[in-house]
Design a protein around this motif. Structure first.
Motif, PDB file in Angstrom:
ATOM      1  N   ASP A   1       0.824  -1.209   0.000  1.00  0.00           N
ATOM      2  CA  ASP A   1       0.000   0.000   0.000  1.00  0.00           C
ATOM      3  C   ASP A   1       0.858   1.259   0.000  1.00  0.00           C
ATOM      4  N   LYS A   2       2.033   1.177  -0.618  1.00  0.00           N
ATOM      5  CA  LYS A   2       2.910   2.350  -0.663  1.00  0.00           C
ATOM      6  C   LYS A   2       3.706   2.346  -1.968  1.00  0.00           C
ATOM      7  N   THR A   3       3.616   3.438  -2.709  1.00  0.00           N
ATOM      8  CA  THR A   3       4.262   3.522  -4.016  1.00  0.00           C
ATOM      9  C   THR A   3       4.842   4.913  -4.205  1.00  0.00           C
ATOM     10  N   LEU A   4       6.098   4.962  -4.594  1.00  0.00           N
ATOM     11  CA  LEU A   4       6.709   6.243  -4.937  1.00  0.00           C
ATOM     12  C   LEU A   4       6.539   6.469  -6.436  1.00  0.00           C
ATOM     13  N   LEU A   5       6.038   7.647  -6.801  1.00  0.00           N
ATOM     14  CA  LEU A   5       5.927   8.009  -8.210  1.00  0.00           C
ATOM     15  C   LEU A   5       6.938   9.110  -8.508  1.00  0.00           C
ATOM     16  N   GLU A   6       7.781   8.840  -9.499  1.00  0.00           N
ATOM     17  CA  GLU A   6       8.747   9.858  -9.929  1.00  0.00           C
ATOM     18  C   GLU A   6       8.255  10.456 -11.241  1.00  0.00           C
ATOM     19  N   SER A   7       8.397  11.750 -11.365  1.00  0.00           N
ATOM     20  CA  SER A   7       8.004  12.423 -12.602  1.00  0.00           C
ATOM     21  C   SER A   7       9.221  13.164 -13.147  1.00  0.00           C
ATOM     22  N   TRP A   8       9.671  12.755 -14.330  1.00  0.00           N
ATOM     23  CA  TRP A   8      10.886  13.308 -14.945  1.00  0.00           C
ATOM     24  C   TRP A   8      10.530  14.074 -16.217  1.00  0.00           C
ATOM     25  N   SER A   9      11.348  15.071 -16.515  1.00  0.00           N
ATOM     26  CA  SER A   9      11.150  15.893 -17.715  1.00  0.00           C
ATOM     27  C   SER A   9      12.319  15.715 -18.673  1.00  0.00           C
ATOM     28  N   PHE A  10      12.002  15.731 -19.967  1.00  0.00           N
ATOM     29  CA  PHE A  10      13.045  15.677 -20.989  1.00  0.00           C
ATOM     30  C   PHE A  10      13.079  16.986 -21.772  1.00  0.00           C
ATOM     31  N   ARG A  11      14.273  17.382 -22.153  1.00  0.00           N
ATOM     32  CA  ARG A  11      14.449  18.499 -23.072  1.00  0.00           C
ATOM     33  C   ARG A  11      14.752  17.911 -24.449  1.00  0.00           C
ATOM     34  N   LEU A  12      14.045  18.404 -25.456  1.00  0.00           N
ATOM     35  CA  LEU A  12      14.291  17.958 -26.831  1.00  0.00           C
ATOM     36  C   LEU A  12      15.497  18.720 -27.360  1.00  0.00           C
ATOM     37  N   LYS A  13      16.549  17.998 -27.755  1.00  0.00           N
ATOM     38  CA  LYS A  13      17.725  18.702 -28.283  1.00  0.00           C
ATOM     39  C   LYS A  13      17.369  19.359 -29.615  1.00  0.00           C
ATOM     40  N   GLY A  14      17.799  20.609 -29.780  1.00  0.00           N
ATOM     41  CA  GLY A  14      17.575  21.323 -31.037  1.00  0.00           C
ATOM     42  C   GLY A  14      16.176  21.876 -31.207  1.00  0.00           C
ATOM     43  N   ALA A  15      15.345  21.825 -30.152  1.00  0.00           N
ATOM     44  CA  ALA A  15      13.973  22.359 -30.245  1.00  0.00           C
ATOM     45  C   ALA A  15      13.879  23.646 -29.424  1.00  0.00           C
ATOM     46  N   PRO A  16      12.952  24.555 -29.787  1.00  0.00           N
ATOM     47  CA  PRO A  16      12.823  25.817 -29.034  1.00  0.00           C
ATOM     48  C   PRO A  16      12.450  25.582 -27.568  1.00  0.00           C
ATOM     49  N   ASP A  17      12.793  26.578 -26.742  1.00  0.00           N
ATOM     50  CA  ASP A  17      12.564  26.487 -25.296  1.00  0.00           C
ATOM     51  C   ASP A  17      11.109  26.244 -24.920  1.00  0.00           C
ATOM     52  N   ILE A  18      10.178  26.659 -25.772  1.00  0.00           N
ATOM     53  CA  ILE A  18       8.766  26.579 -25.390  1.00  0.00           C
ATOM     54  C   ILE A  18       8.359  25.140 -25.059  1.00  0.00           C
ATOM     55  N   PHE A  19       9.003  24.156 -25.688  1.00  0.00           N
ATOM     56  CA  PHE A  19       8.609  22.771 -25.419  1.00  0.00           C
ATOM     57  C   PHE A  19       9.012  22.350 -24.010  1.00  0.00           C
ATOM     58  N   PHE A  20      10.175  22.804 -23.598  1.00  0.00           N
ATOM     59  CA  PHE A  20      10.602  22.456 -22.253  1.00  0.00           C
ATOM     60  C   PHE A  20       9.764  23.203 -21.210  1.00  0.00           C
ATOM     61  N   LYS A  21       9.414  24.448 -21.520  1.00  0.00           N
ATOM     62  CA  LYS A  21       8.530  25.207 -20.612  1.00  0.00           C
ATOM     63  C   LYS A  21       7.183  24.508 -20.480  1.00  0.00           C
ATOM     64  N   ARG A  22       6.667  24.018 -21.590  1.00  0.00           N
ATOM     65  CA  ARG A  22       5.395  23.299 -21.597  1.00  0.00           C
ATOM     66  C   ARG A  22       5.477  22.071 -20.682  1.00  0.00           C
ATOM     67  N   ASN A  23       6.580  21.371 -20.836  1.00  0.00           N
ATOM     68  CA  ASN A  23       6.816  20.152 -20.081  1.00  0.00           C
ATOM     69  C   ASN A  23       6.898  20.456 -18.583  1.00  0.00           C
ATOM     70  N   VAL A  24       7.685  21.483 -18.235  1.00  0.00           N
ATOM     71  CA  VAL A  24       7.860  21.854 -16.830  1.00  0.00           C
ATOM     72  C   VAL A  24       6.524  22.310 -16.239  1.00  0.00           C
ATOM     73  N   THR A  25       5.760  23.061 -17.020  1.00  0.00           N
ATOM     74  CA  THR A  25       4.445  23.515 -16.553  1.00  0.00           C
ATOM     75  C   THR A  25       3.525  22.320 -16.334  1.00  0.00           C
ATOM     76  N   TYR A  26       3.535  21.407 -17.280  1.00  0.00           N
ATOM     77  CA  TYR A  26       2.641  20.245 -17.195  1.00  0.00           C
ATOM     78  C   TYR A  26       2.965  19.377 -15.977  1.00  0.00           C
ATOM     79  N   THR A  27       4.233  19.051 -15.793  1.00  0.00           N
ATOM     80  CA  THR A  27       4.586  18.170 -14.674  1.00  0.00           C
ATOM     81  C   THR A  27       4.222  18.829 -13.345  1.00  0.00           C
TER      82      THR A  27
END
Lengths: 435, 154
Positions: free
Chosen positions: A336-362
């Motif tokens: 009855d105990k589970t650790l959930l990890e949430s990780w973010s990836f940065r797309l190499k060569g893609a504009p910053d907006i995708f990483f911002k989207r990812n960080v906002t979403y997580t």
């Protein structure tokens, strides 16, 4: 008490075609057997190679409740070792990440190991002269675990018995491809920290929830519905803040989630969002789309960007969201105990907006302070408590059940079917009670 | 604006939260104000690094309205108690103040209670003669721990 360990028929009896017995979520013996038979014999996500760029770099985690470390070798390969001193059993490395240099040293008696796990030095080694030390378990060092890397994703299989990597994941690996290929360079890197959210519920409740498309309009009405209401007086063409763009689709209709479709594969893997998903309507980024066309050609670029799978489950440990490059990892601790990890990836060569989207979403969805996560977590906990009650031993997974699905290895059906959960338990019972 | 007024403002802010006067609390923020709970120590920004929370007024409004709807996770309801050390004014510059307040925070729900502790850093400004929060940055002592749900406002 061991009701199940030596009784494969009893284990098989826990899983019906369209229902499972409550013991799979609440029995500590079942949890222990899951670690030994399912989690140790299948391919469990460890980490990403971008976390260990230089020789000696390591990360630590638990696989099937066993401490391991993933470490970069002098030849640039990445190995997974058991994080247990061959001498007295101490966990050798305690930091979450770091660089070991050329040797990994146990803090207790200074036994030291090469980065491949072999014994390098032991103080006063002559003390073992005249014994059978060279042949014993201790000389095997930090024992390596079978590891496989796919597009930088490192998986480990603790047991020597079990399916091969490609056989195990098969066509489901395309979800990892579609995520990594969103980089014009075809590469991603872990960035932006890890959210660690402790759940007081069984790991399967989380894994099942990933393709449960009947819950958002109920459990997330309070968060997504509020977001929708707060934005309702805005003109249709008003530019949406990222948070609104991401939260409102959770309030989609039953029809929306049904039409998005779900696809299941052998060994418990699946994804929802076959035709479209809650990630379909994010604002376009024209310069990036041009870069993608240059990198992949117009047709493949269109295919990559048009593929917005909702959640892909790499049973039992990893779930990914390719369209926004985030992953969640289940690390079971107890029944009855589970650790959930949430990780973010940065797309190499893609504009910053995708990483911002990812960080906002997580942050909005996966944080211990998430208004979406709170209601999921509460529902898992309510199941955990409710299943303690006898009277009805069975959890119903019958929605859109069809007998012919039992033999299918690659099947796409309507999105609100509970087929992904039935599919997980078909794999579960095969590993738990091999014929 | 005296130091005592700044200090009183911070005590009142915590009290509004514990008494669930969320609308009054919301009004304490400037229009561009943020409530931030970083995920790591000395985290430089919230755009390119994940945070436990980073909310502008739109997201704060969402959080407040959601709590009013009594969502699944608010049965039973959560209650908070802030216990503050005397705030220190670390910098003051005309109409702008930087303060540091060590705190203990308890969040209770049914039979369960969790205790958190850390430092709250306020950036306060004077707006139309009244103090307002431009940034409330809450540095949890165990920001990098595996945390359970934290449902109310730190």
């Amino acid at each position: 008490m061991t009701r199940y360990r030596d009784d494969p028929a009893a284990l098989r009896g826990l899983v019906r075609d369209d229902a499972v017995h409550r013991d799979v979520y609440i029995d500590p013996e079942i949890f222990q057997l899951e670690m030994e038979r399912l989690w140790a014999r299948t391919w469990i996500y460890v980490g990403h190679t971008s976390q260990v760029p230089a020789p000696g770099d390591y990360i630590t985690c638990n696989v099937a409740s066993v401490p391991v470390l993933m470490i970069r070798q002098p030849d640039n390969s990445v190995r997974v070792l058991r994080n247990r001193c061959a001498h007295k059993g101490a966990k050798v490395v305690s930091d979450w990440s770091g660089n070991a240099g050329r040797f990994i040293r146990c803090p207790y008696h200074n036994w030291s190991y090469r980065t491949d796990g072999s014994v390098a030095a032991i103080p006063l080694r002559q003390g073992y002269d005249g014994t059978d030390f060279a042949q014993c378990e201790a000389m095997q060092g930090l024992r390596p675990v079978a590891g496989e890397t796919y597009r930088g994703f490192v998986f480990a299989r603790l047991s020597e018995d079990g399916p091969g990597f490609t056989d195990y994941f098969g066509e489901s690996l395309s979800s990892i491809d579609y995520m990594a290929d969103r980089s014009p360079e075809g590469e991603m890197e872990i960035a932006g920290g890890v959210l660690r959210y402790m759940h007081d519920s069984n790991w399967k409740m989380f894994v099942e929830n990933l393709n449960d498309t009947m819950h958002p309009m109920a459990a997330h009405e309070s968060s997504a519905g509020t977001a929708k209401d707060l934005w309702s007086d805005q003109p249709v063409d008003a530019p949406k803040p990222m948070a609104i763009e991401q939260l409102v689709p959770f309030a989609g209709s039953y029809e929306f989630f049904d039409k998005m479709g779900v696809r299941v594969f052998g060994n418990g893997h699946s994804y929802s969002g076959v035709h479209f998903s809650i990630h379909s309507s994010y604002a376009a980024v024209p310069d990036y789309e041009a870069a993608m066309q240059r990198a992949y050609g117009a047709q493949r670029a269109k295919d990559i960007l048009g593929t917005v799978r909702h959640n892909t489950v790499y049973y039992p440990s990893l779930t990914i969201k390719g369209a926004i490059q985030t992953i969640r990892v289940a690390r079971p601790i107890a029944v009855d105990k589970t650790l959930l990890e949430s990780w973010s990836f940065r797309l190499k060569g893609a504009p910053d907006i995708f990483f911002k989207r990812n960080v906002t979403y997580t942050r909005l969805i996966n944080s211990p302070m998430s208004v979406v996560g709170h209601d999921d977590q509460q529902c898992y906990r309510l199941i955990q408590e409710g299943l303690a009650a006898g009277g009805n031993e069975w959890v119903n997974l019958q929605r859109d059940y069809r007998p012919e699905e039992r033999e299918a290895h690659d099947l796409t059906v309507n999105g609100t079917s509970e087929i992904s959960m039935r599919n997980q338990f078909r794999a579960w019972v095969r590993f738990m009670a091999p014929a | 604006m005296t130091d005592a007024e700044v200090t009183r403002f911070i005590y009142r802010e915590a009290r509004l939260l514990d008494e669930k006067h969320w609308d009054a609390w919301y009004e304490l923020f400037t229009e561009d104000g943020h409530y931030w709970v970083p995920l790591t120590r000395n985290q430089p920004d919230a755009e390119f690094h994940t945070s436990l929370a980073y909310e502008d007024k739109l997201l704060l409004r969402l959080r407040i309205e959601r709590l009013r709807r009594r969502p699944p996770s608010q049965h039973p309801e959560s209650w908070s108690q802030h216990v503050l050390q005397a705030p220190e004014i670390e910098a003051a510059d005309g109409d702008s103040w930087q303060t540091r307040t060590a705190f203990h925070y308890a969040e209770a729900r049914g039979d369960a209670m969790q205790l958190l502790t850390g430092v709250a850093r306020h950036h306060l400004v004077r707006n139309d003669g009244a103090l307002r929060i431009r940034l409330k940055r809450v540095e949890l002592l165990n920001c990098d721990a595996a945390l359970p749900s934290i449902q109310l406002f730190l």
